[in-house]
Scaffold this motif. Structure first.
Motif, mmCIF file in Angstrom:
data_model
loop_
_atom_site.group_PDB
_atom_site.id
_atom_site.type_symbol
_atom_site.label_atom_id
_atom_site.label_comp_id
_atom_site.label_asym_id
_atom_site.label_seq_id
_atom_site.Cartn_x
_atom_site.Cartn_y
_atom_site.Cartn_z
ATOM 1 N N ILE A 70 0.791 -1.098 -0.014
ATOM 2 C CA ILE A 70 -0.242 -0.160 0.496
ATOM 3 C C ILE A 70 1.127 1.276 0.075
ATOM 4 O O ILE A 70 1.661 1.747 0.726
ATOM 5 N N ALA A 71 1.165 2.065 -1.269
ATOM 6 C CA ALA A 71 1.729 3.077 -0.822
ATOM 7 C C ALA A 71 2.807 3.290 -0.790
ATOM 8 O O ALA A 71 3.302 4.092 0.501
ATOM 9 N N PRO A 72 4.091 2.159 -0.740
ATOM 10 C CA PRO A 72 5.174 2.675 0.354
ATOM 11 C C PRO A 72 5.956 3.675 0.611
ATOM 12 O O PRO A 72 6.675 3.746 1.457
ATOM 13 N N GLY A 73 5.963 4.521 -0.634
ATOM 14 C CA GLY A 73 7.006 5.574 -0.763
ATOM 15 C C GLY A 73 6.076 6.541 -0.943
ATOM 16 O O GLY A 73 6.832 8.069 -0.248
ATOM 17 N N GLY A 74 4.203 6.473 0.140
ATOM 18 C CA GLY A 74 3.573 8.409 0.007
ATOM 19 C C GLY A 74 3.477 8.207 1.259
ATOM 20 O O GLY A 74 4.248 7.891 2.232
ATOM 21 N N THR A 75 3.123 9.012 1.549
ATOM 22 C CA THR A 75 3.062 9.872 2.824
ATOM 23 C C THR A 75 1.411 9.208 4.029
ATOM 24 O O THR A 75 1.315 8.001 3.236
ATOM 25 N N ALA A 76 1.795 8.514 5.313
ATOM 26 C CA ALA A 76 0.723 8.302 6.007
ATOM 27 C C ALA A 76 -0.605 8.362 5.340
ATOM 28 O O ALA A 76 -0.921 7.142 5.614
ATOM 29 N N GLN A 77 -1.144 9.244 5.428
ATOM 30 C CA GLN A 77 -2.293 9.887 4.697
ATOM 31 C C GLN A 77 -2.636 9.083 3.150
ATOM 32 O O GLN A 77 -3.548 9.105 2.933
ATOM 33 N N LYS A 78 -1.521 8.860 2.698
ATOM 34 C CA LYS A 78 -1.698 8.664 1.228
ATOM 35 C C LYS A 78 -2.090 6.713 1.478
ATOM 36 O O LYS A 78 -3.109 6.193 0.301
ATOM 37 N N ARG A 79 -1.348 6.378 2.450
ATOM 38 C CA ARG A 79 -1.475 5.040 2.314
ATOM 39 C C ARG A 79 -2.924 4.736 2.926
ATOM 40 O O ARG A 79 -2.676 3.652 3.077
ATOM 41 N N VAL A 80 -3.566 5.339 4.182
ATOM 42 C CA VAL A 80 -4.315 4.914 5.169
ATOM 43 C C VAL A 80 -5.760 5.507 3.706
ATOM 44 O O VAL A 80 -6.257 4.652 3.971
ATOM 45 N N SER A 81 -5.337 6.079 3.051
ATOM 46 C CA SER A 81 -6.142 6.254 1.720
ATOM 47 C C SER A 81 -6.459 5.623 1.002
ATOM 48 O O SER A 81 -7.589 4.927 0.961
ATOM 49 N N VAL A 82 -6.114 4.695 0.307
ATOM 50 C CA VAL A 82 -5.317 3.384 -0.458
ATOM 51 C C VAL A 82 -5.911 2.676 1.011
ATOM 52 O O VAL A 82 -6.766 1.117 0.245
ATOM 53 N N PHE A 83 -5.479 1.783 1.856
ATOM 54 C CA PHE A 83 -5.902 1.209 2.957
ATOM 55 C C PHE A 83 -7.418 1.054 2.824
ATOM 56 O O PHE A 83 -8.071 0.265 2.712
ATOM 57 N N PHE A 84 -8.640 2.193 2.803
ATOM 58 C CA PHE A 84 -9.967 2.449 2.707
ATOM 59 C C PHE A 84 -10.542 2.321 1.355
ATOM 60 O O PHE A 84 -11.389 1.843 1.638
ATOM 61 N N ASP A 85 -9.263 2.316 0.263
ATOM 62 C CA ASP A 85 -9.813 1.893 -0.919
ATOM 63 C C ASP A 85 -9.694 0.910 -1.306
ATOM 64 O O ASP A 85 -10.646 -0.243 -1.464
ATOM 65 N N TYR A 86 -8.887 -0.386 -0.595
ATOM 66 C CA TYR A 86 -9.411 -1.726 0.332
ATOM 67 C C TYR A 86 -10.332 -2.167 0.301
ATOM 68 O O TYR A 86 -11.051 -3.257 0.135
ATOM 69 N N LEU A 87 -10.220 -1.890 1.471
ATOM 70 C CA LEU A 87 -11.911 -1.879 2.404
ATOM 71 C C LEU A 87 -13.017 -1.796 1.114
ATOM 72 O O LEU A 87 -14.337 -2.552 1.235
ATOM 73 N N ASP A 88 -12.808 -1.133 0.778
ATOM 74 C CA ASP A 88 -14.409 -0.364 -0.500
ATOM 75 C C ASP A 88 -14.536 -1.320 -1.596
ATOM 76 O O ASP A 88 -15.365 -2.242 -1.690
ATOM 77 N N ALA A 89 -12.884 -1.962 -1.427
ATOM 78 C CA ALA A 89 -13.058 -3.089 -2.976
ATOM 79 C C ALA A 89 -13.412 -4.419 -2.403
ATOM 80 O O ALA A 89 -14.242 -5.287 -2.819
#
Length: 198
Positions: free
Chosen positions: A75-94
């Protein structure tokens, strides 16, 4: 020409089939014959690789762990914590449609297996999956400037509420329950990270 599967590939195929059958139909309905049919392999191969039903449950749980835990690292390994958390919730949505249809595969197996000691390894693997999920989310909060105690408590509450919403959405066959809860949890996470950065 059909390529012959190796012993390891057959075991993986059977473990994945066990995971799918248990998730869809429950542990008690997951007979050797049904798992073999799901895998497209002879029932004898199931008996050979998984002599006891708790071996099959453990293989199913390890398959879940082997799929979910590495996912967190991608999950967005080079991104910010905010970006990783956002992608995490995208996964939950999926994941929502399958969670509404069948519930959470990890929780379902943990709740279905008998209480005897033969299933202790399966329970520990399931607990490790939830612990790694909570710890990953807490780490994102900590990296976003949230104090450790607050990060851990918030992460635990988010996973608790997500799991509760899965149970209710599955029981009521109502996707909006899970959609609404994930949206609210996303806002909770965003507020937590905003406060941590302040």
């Amino acid at each position: 020409m059909i390529e012959k599967l190796t012993s390891v590939q057959k075991r993986q195929k059977l473990a994945r089939a066990a995971m799918n059958v248990i998730w869809r139909d429950g542990y008690h309905a997951a007979t050797i014959q049904i798992v073999a049919k799901e895998a497209g392999l002879p029932a004898g191969g199931v008996f050979y690789r998984f002599p006891k039903k708790h071996d099959l449950a453990q293989a199913a749980m390890e398959t879940m762990e082997g799929e979910f835990t590495p996912l967190l690292a991608t999950i967005a390994p080079g991104g910010t914590a905010q970006k990783r958390v956002s992608v995490f919730f995208d996964y939950l949505d999926a994941m929502t449609p399958r969670r509404v249809a069948h519930g959470c595969p990890v929780a379902k197996l943990m709740l279905d297996i008998p209480a005897d000691a033969g299933f202790d390894a399966t329970r520990k693997t399931g607990q490790a999956i939830f612990t790694s999920l909570i710890n990953w989310l807490a780490d994102q909060f900590t990296q976003g400037g949230v104090p450790d105690d607050t990060a851990q408590n918030t992460a635990r509450r988010i996973i608790l509420r997500w799991q509760g919403a899965i149970v209710l959405a599955h029981a009521m066959n109502d996707r909006t329950i899970l959609d609404d809860e994930i949206a609210d949890l996303r806002q909770t996470a965003e507020r937590t990270l905003t406060a941590g950065a302040a």
